[in-house]
Enzyme design. Structure first.
Site, PDB file in Angstrom:
ATOM      1  N   SER A  49       0.802  -1.220   0.000  1.00 55.40           N
ATOM      2  CA  SER A  49       0.000   0.000   0.000  1.00 55.40           C
ATOM      3  C   SER A  49       0.838   1.274   0.000  1.00 55.40           C
ATOM      4  O   SER A  49       0.369   2.325  -0.459  1.00 55.40           O
ATOM      5  CB  SER A  49      -0.934   0.018   1.213  1.00 55.40           C
ATOM      6  OG  SER A  49      -0.189  -0.080   2.415  1.00 55.40           O
TER       7      SER A  49
ATOM      8  N   GLY B 232      -1.896  -4.274   1.417  1.00 59.11           N
ATOM      9  CA  GLY B 232      -1.985  -5.481   2.230  1.00 59.11           C
ATOM     10  C   GLY B 232      -1.136  -6.644   1.776  1.00 59.11           C
ATOM     11  O   GLY B 232      -1.121  -7.684   2.432  1.00 59.11           O
TER      12      GLY B 232
ATOM     13  N   ASN C  99       4.118  -5.880   5.416  1.00 58.51           N
ATOM     14  CA  ASN C  99       3.114  -6.909   5.715  1.00 58.51           C
ATOM     15  C   ASN C  99       3.704  -8.307   5.837  1.00 58.51           C
ATOM     16  O   ASN C  99       2.960  -9.282   5.950  1.00 58.51           O
ATOM     17  CB  ASN C  99       2.048  -6.913   4.605  1.00 58.51           C
ATOM     18  CG  ASN C  99       1.346  -5.579   4.482  1.00 58.51           C
ATOM     19  OD1 ASN C  99       0.850  -5.027   5.460  1.00 58.51           O
ATOM     20  ND2 ASN C  99       1.318  -5.034   3.272  1.00 58.51           N
TER      21      ASN C  99
ATOM     22  N   HIS D 265       0.823   5.268   6.314  1.00 57.98           N
ATOM     23  CA  HIS D 265       0.298   5.633   4.994  1.00 57.98           C
ATOM     24  C   HIS D 265       0.251   7.147   4.826  1.00 57.98           C
ATOM     25  O   HIS D 265      -0.297   7.854   5.673  1.00 57.98           O
ATOM     26  CB  HIS D 265      -1.096   5.042   4.802  1.00 57.98           C
ATOM     27  CG  HIS D 265      -1.110   3.555   4.890  1.00 57.98           C
ATOM     28  ND1 HIS D 265      -1.452   2.886   6.051  1.00 57.98           N
ATOM     29  CD2 HIS D 265      -0.810   2.594   3.969  1.00 57.98           C
ATOM     30  CE1 HIS D 265      -1.378   1.575   5.842  1.00 57.98           C
ATOM     31  NE2 HIS D 265      -0.980   1.379   4.591  1.00 57.98           N
TER      32      HIS D 265
END
Length: 255
Positions: A27, A58, A90, A215
């Site tokens: 992401s 993800g 992740n 993010h």
């Protein structure tokens, strides 16, 4: 013979002109999702090459492999194309006592490392290392005549005493090791981004992270993209000849 050589030269020239850069990641690279934007969306501003952002929120190196996303890139790579790999956020363990999350890799810095984990239904699953998934994709890209670049993950908004250090943890180390083993360019995107964030300061950087510490928004994505370009310009990668006139003006220096 002269005609044949001329045709061959023209074909080679056209192939180079039509080079494509593919971005494989999570992401922090992926296209926009609401206010959140990955750096892969912004990096094309600094390049004169077609950029295809295949980042997916993800995903880990393992899930990107198992979901067939590496194959989507490998199937279309042409000789001379570039592929940037950037994972790590992740790829961490699901945690002691928890079922496998389908994303974690076997812990360790090397290709042949494996581990056995328990799925939600109780079955045992053999998983491989971060390097295993990435290096298999690198091998497949090379078989198609593509050029791989391995990049370390991006930092969190994690200032301590007004500074973000350049130590990005084990996945930064894993990425660097892959670059060495596979003899491909490694871009320390973590450290170049940390350098950019430190230069801007904690207060300014805080405005880049509207939802969480990982993010960033469009403004943050541009800074992180610039950091990648700086790392690229400071590397030996042939991709840097595709940096456009805006690229040399990105701030900060080589590390």
């Amino acid at each position: 013979m002269l005609l044949y050589n001329a045709v061959a030269l023209l074909a080679a020239t056209l192939a180079v002109r039509s080079q494509t850069l593919y971005l494989a990641g999570d992401s922090t690279m992926a296209p926009s999702s609401g206010v959140i934007q990955g750096w892969g969306t912004a990096v094309g501003r600094y390049l004169s090459i077609t950029t295809v952002n295949k980042g997916v929120g993800g995903e880990s190196a393992r899930s990107y492999t198992n979901n067939g996303r590496f194959n989507e890139i490998i199937n279309v790579v042409k000789p001379g194309d570039f592929v940037v790999f950037e994972f790590g956020h992740n790829d961490v363990s699901a945690g002691s006592g928890n079922p496998d999350n389908g994303k974690q890799d076997a812990v360790g810095d090397g290709y042949d490392i494996t581990a056995t984990v328990t799925a939600a239904n109780g079955t045992q699953i053999l998983i491989h290392s971060f390097a295993y998934y990435i290096e298999n994709a690198i091998n497949a890209v090379a078989a198609k005549g593509g050029i791989s670049i391995i990049s370390s993950l991006t930092p969190h908004n994690s200032f301590v005493n007004g500074n973000i250090g350049f130590d990005g943890g084990r996945f930064q180390t894993y990425a660097k090791s892959i670059g060495t083993r596979k003899n491909i360019v490694y871009v320390d995107h973590y450290s170049y981004t940390a350098q950019a964030f430190n230069a801007l300061g904690q207060t300014k950087v805080a405005t880049f992270f509207p939802d969480d510490a990982l993010h960033f928004n469009a403004a943050g994505a541009d800074v992180v993209a610039q950091a990648f370009i700086k790392g690229l310009l400071c590397s030996t990668s042939t991709l840097k000849i595709k940096v456009n006139s805006a690229g040399p003006n990105v701030p900060n220096g080589c590390l």
